[in-house]
Write an enzyme that holds these catalytic residues in place. Structure first.
Site, PDB file in Angstrom:
ATOM      1  N   ALA A   7       0.813  -1.208   0.000  1.00  0.00           N
ATOM      2  CA  ALA A   7       0.000   0.000   0.000  1.00  0.00           C
ATOM      3  C   ALA A   7       0.849   1.262   0.000  1.00  0.00           C
ATOM      4  CB  ALA A   7      -0.904   0.006   1.234  1.00  0.00           C
ATOM      5  N   CYS A   8       0.327   2.282  -0.656  1.00  0.00           N
ATOM      6  CA  CYS A   8       0.923   3.618  -0.604  1.00  0.00           C
ATOM      7  C   CYS A   8      -0.211   4.621  -0.711  1.00  0.00           C
ATOM      8  CB  CYS A   8       1.974   3.834  -1.687  1.00  0.00           C
ATOM      9  SG  CYS A   8       1.349   4.024  -3.354  1.00  0.00           S
ATOM     10  N   GLY A   9       0.114   5.874  -0.693  1.00  0.00           N
ATOM     11  CA  GLY A   9      -0.901   6.920  -0.717  1.00  0.00           C
ATOM     12  C   GLY A   9      -1.768   6.885  -1.960  1.00  0.00           C
TER      13      GLY A   9
END
Length: 91
Positions: A7-9
């Site tokens: 996950a990332c922004g």
């Protein structure tokens, strides 16, 4: 087969880099896993049945599975330690 969420922004740049490096790490270590990318905001709806979450962004919530901070895949700082944490979690 293990399931890993990266996950990332925005689920585009850093998660793509990290996910590709994690796929290679797991392949070299003969760990079969489905590695998928998502936004941190999507973790609630996508974390069911997942064995590990690797996030390049800050994650404060408990999803009931191990969460490893994966910024090392971007910066290179602490990369060996992060790789070892992932391998230990998935073995």
């Amino acid at each position: 087969m293990k399931k890993v969420l990266v996950a990332c922004g925005g689920a585009v740049a850093t998660s793509t880099v990290a996910a590709n490096k994690i796929r290679e790490l797991l392949k070299v270590n003969n760990i079969k896993a489905d590695v998928q990318q998502c936004r941190v905001s999507e973790l609630s709806s996508k974390s069911d049945g997942v064995d590990l979450i690797v996030s390049t962004a800050k994650v404060d919530r408990d999803y009931g599975v191990p969460v490893i901070h994966g910024l090392a895949f971007i910066s290179g700082i602490g990369l060996d330690k992060t790789k070892q944490q992932i391998l230990e979690t998935l073995k």
